[in-house]
Design an enzyme around this catalytic site. Structure first.
Site, PDB file in Angstrom:
ATOM      1  N   SER A   1     -17.734  33.778 -80.735  1.00 22.97           N
ATOM      2  CA  SER A   1     -18.633  32.977 -79.907  1.00 22.97           C
ATOM      3  C   SER A   1     -20.062  33.327 -80.328  1.00 22.97           C
ATOM      4  CB  SER A   1     -18.405  33.352 -78.438  1.00 22.97           C
ATOM      5  OG  SER A   1     -19.468  32.879 -77.638  1.00 22.97           O
TER       6      SER A   1
ATOM      7  N   TYR B   1     -17.528  39.077 -71.469  1.00 20.76           N
ATOM      8  CA  TYR B   1     -17.131  38.056 -72.453  1.00 20.76           C
ATOM      9  C   TYR B   1     -17.849  38.302 -73.786  1.00 20.76           C
ATOM     10  CZ  TYR B   1     -16.559  33.454 -74.629  1.00 20.76           C
ATOM     11  OH  TYR B   1     -16.265  32.436 -75.512  1.00 20.76           O
TER      12      TYR B   1
HETATM   13  N1  LIG Z   1     -15.283  25.885 -75.510  1.00 26.66           N
HETATM   14  C1  LIG Z   1     -16.356  26.477 -76.015  1.00 26.66           C
HETATM   15  O1  LIG Z   1     -17.491  25.939 -75.927  1.00 26.66           O
HETATM   16  C2  LIG Z   1     -16.218  27.799 -76.726  1.00 26.66           C
HETATM   17  C3  LIG Z   1     -17.368  28.327 -77.361  1.00 26.66           C
HETATM   18  C4  LIG Z   1     -17.258  29.542 -78.035  1.00 26.66           C
HETATM   19  C5  LIG Z   1     -16.033  30.184 -78.078  1.00 26.66           C
HETATM   20  N2  LIG Z   1     -14.937  29.655 -77.446  1.00 26.66           N
HETATM   21  C6  LIG Z   1     -13.657  30.387 -77.564  1.00 26.66           C
HETATM   22  O2  LIG Z   1     -12.650  29.488 -77.984  1.00 26.66           O
HETATM   23  C7  LIG Z   1     -11.378  29.927 -77.485  1.00 26.66           C
HETATM   24  C8  LIG Z   1     -10.689  28.785 -76.772  1.00 26.66           C
HETATM   25  O3  LIG Z   1     -11.478  28.440 -75.663  1.00 26.66           O
HETATM   26  P1  LIG Z   1     -11.388  27.027 -74.915  1.00 26.66           P
HETATM   27  O4  LIG Z   1     -12.759  26.556 -74.740  1.00 26.66           O
HETATM   28  O5  LIG Z   1     -10.366  26.169 -75.556  1.00 26.66           O
HETATM   29  O6  LIG Z   1     -10.883  27.557 -73.491  1.00 26.66           O
HETATM   30  P2  LIG Z   1      -9.834  26.967 -72.447  1.00 26.66           P
HETATM   31  O7  LIG Z   1      -9.855  25.477 -72.475  1.00 26.66           O
HETATM   32  O8  LIG Z   1     -10.102  27.694 -71.197  1.00 26.66           O
HETATM   33  O9  LIG Z   1      -8.432  27.429 -73.063  1.00 26.66           O
HETATM   34  C9  LIG Z   1      -8.111  28.792 -73.125  1.00 26.66           C
HETATM   35  C10 LIG Z   1      -6.666  28.936 -73.469  1.00 26.66           C
HETATM   36  O10 LIG Z   1      -6.323  30.333 -73.391  1.00 26.66           O
HETATM   37  C11 LIG Z   1      -5.198  30.473 -72.558  1.00 26.66           C
HETATM   38  N3  LIG Z   1      -5.202  31.740 -71.830  1.00 26.66           N
HETATM   39  C12 LIG Z   1      -6.148  32.197 -70.982  1.00 26.66           C
HETATM   40  N4  LIG Z   1      -5.739  33.358 -70.436  1.00 26.66           N
HETATM   41  C13 LIG Z   1      -4.526  33.620 -70.942  1.00 26.66           C
HETATM   42  C14 LIG Z   1      -3.579  34.653 -70.735  1.00 26.66           C
HETATM   43  N5  LIG Z   1      -3.802  35.634 -69.861  1.00 26.66           N
HETATM   44  N6  LIG Z   1      -2.425  34.633 -71.423  1.00 26.66           N
HETATM   45  C15 LIG Z   1      -2.156  33.616 -72.286  1.00 26.66           C
HETATM   46  N7  LIG Z   1      -3.009  32.596 -72.515  1.00 26.66           N
HETATM   47  C16 LIG Z   1      -4.169  32.602 -71.836  1.00 26.66           C
HETATM   48  C17 LIG Z   1      -5.292  29.312 -71.572  1.00 26.66           C
HETATM   49  O11 LIG Z   1      -4.030  29.087 -70.981  1.00 26.66           O
HETATM   50  P3  LIG Z   1      -3.912  28.219 -69.608  1.00 26.66           P
HETATM   51  O12 LIG Z   1      -4.365  26.844 -69.983  1.00 26.66           O
HETATM   52  O13 LIG Z   1      -2.475  28.291 -69.293  1.00 26.66           O
HETATM   53  O14 LIG Z   1      -4.808  28.862 -68.614  1.00 26.66           O
HETATM   54  C18 LIG Z   1      -5.757  28.196 -72.493  1.00 26.66           C
HETATM   55  O15 LIG Z   1      -4.671  27.630 -73.181  1.00 26.66           O
HETATM   56  C19 LIG Z   1     -11.670  31.134 -76.581  1.00 26.66           C
HETATM   57  O16 LIG Z   1     -11.442  32.315 -77.307  1.00 26.66           O
HETATM   58  C20 LIG Z   1     -13.147  30.981 -76.270  1.00 26.66           C
HETATM   59  O17 LIG Z   1     -13.744  32.211 -75.968  1.00 26.66           O
HETATM   60  C21 LIG Z   1     -15.005  28.478 -76.785  1.00 26.66           C
END
Ligand SMILES: NC(=O)c1ccc[n+]([C@@H]2O[C@H](COP(=O)([O-])OP(=O)(O)OC[C@H]3O[C@@H](n4cnc5c(N)ncnc54)[C@H](OP(=O)(O)O)[C@@H]3O)[C@@H](O)[C@H]2O)c1
Length: 252
Positions: A159, A172
């Site tokens: 990130s 985070y």
């Molecule tokens: N979106 C952004 O702008 C952004 C920016 C920088 C970095 N990131 C990184 O990108 C990655 C994906 O993020 P996202 O935006 O796609 O987030 P998201 O929509 O919240 O999805 C997160 C995923 O991780 C799963 N997860 C969370 N806790 C878990 C656990 N305890 N055990 C197993 N699975 C778990 C969730 O499962 P459930 O759906 O079942 O809860 C979901 O499938 C993350 O590492 C995040 O830090 C995102």
């Protein structure tokens, strides 16, 4: 930190991932779901790992309906999983698959957005558990399967705040710095002795549940959808990135 962006002119082959087996964590939603579907569309057998069975089944159905290779589902809550769970997971994957060509560490949680001064220790621990400790254990126990592949790719999700700290991003941000550290240590250990390459990737602001919860006042449509940021995810997972290791990538 020096970072690399994959050229927008990069055109991955339609069969880039044919015959490959790739495990994606957090595959039931957001960026992980898009990556799993995108990898399957390029020919990969995808192992969908996540904590919500119904979401994983929906992704499974979409991949099958699109004619992709039959995926596998691993329902596992990374917040409560013990070392034993990871050991048994590696054993059972080893019974089904001869090797693993890719591992996308994508699952993550945001935790609290508040100053360190008032941060809760319980939330700190949960973020570290999901975003760091679980990644370590999964990598540690899946390494033999990755090393059994002709060449394999491990991608850690970073990130912007994992490369430059910023107020109120708390555990985070710290977890993402740790993720970069784990990537660098592992890449350095494997560089000359193994065909496993290890890199980190920062997706940047992307329209997912996590982004919407971090920025509730923002218009979510100003950020790209997960399926629109997949170029770097494909580059790093396919053979086009052979030999690239220890690097920090940005999606854009
Ligand atoms: N979106 C952004 O702008 C952004 C920016 C920088 C970095 N990131 C990184 O990108 C990655 C994906 O993020 P996202 O935006 O796609 O987030 P998201 O929509 O919240 O999805 C997160 C995923 O991780 C799963 N997860 C969370 N806790 C878990 C656990 N305890 N055990 C197993 N699975 C778990 C969730 O499962 P459930 O759906 O079942 O809860 C979901 O499938 C993350 O590492 C995040 O830090 C995102």
């Amino acid at each position: 930190m020096e970072t690399i962006t994959v050229s927008s002119r990069y055109r991955p082959r339609p069969d880039l991932l044919r015959g490959k087996t790739i495990l994606v964590t957090g595959a039931g939603d957001g960026i992980g779901r898009a990556a799993a579907q995108c990898y399957a569309a390029r020919g990969a057998t995808v192992i969908l790992l996540g904590r919500t069975g119904a979401k994983l089944e929906a992704v499974y159905d979409k991949i099958e309906a699109a004619g992709g290779p039959q995926p596998a589902i691993v329902e596992l809550d990374l917040a409560s999983a013990t070392e034993d769970h990871f050991q048994r997971l590696a054993d059972s994957l080893g019974d089904t698959f001869t090797h693993l060509d890719g591992l996308l560490h994508n699952a993550g949680i945001l935790g609290e957005r508040r100053p360190i001064e008032s941060a809760s220790y319980a939330s700190w621990l949960e973020v570290m558990q999901v975003n760091v400790n679980a990644q370590f254990l999964l990598t540690r126990y899946l390494l033999p399967l990755l090393q059994a592949a002709p060449a394999a790719s491990v991608v850690f999700t970073s990130s912007g705040v994992g490369r430059r700290g910023n107020a109120y991003w708390g555990a985070y941000a710290v977890s993402k710095f740790a993720t970069e550290g784990l990537m660098q240590v592992l890449a350095s250990e494997l560089e000359n002795t193994s065909k496993v390459r290890v890199n980190s990737l920062n997706p940047g602001a992307t329209n997912t549940a996590m982004r919407r919860s971090a920025y509730p006042a923002e218009n979510p449509n100003r950020n790209p959808a997960p399926q629109d940021i997949m170029l770097a995810y494909l580059f790093l997972m396919g053979d086009d990135s052979a030999g690239v290791t220890g690097k920090a990538f940005d999606c854009r």
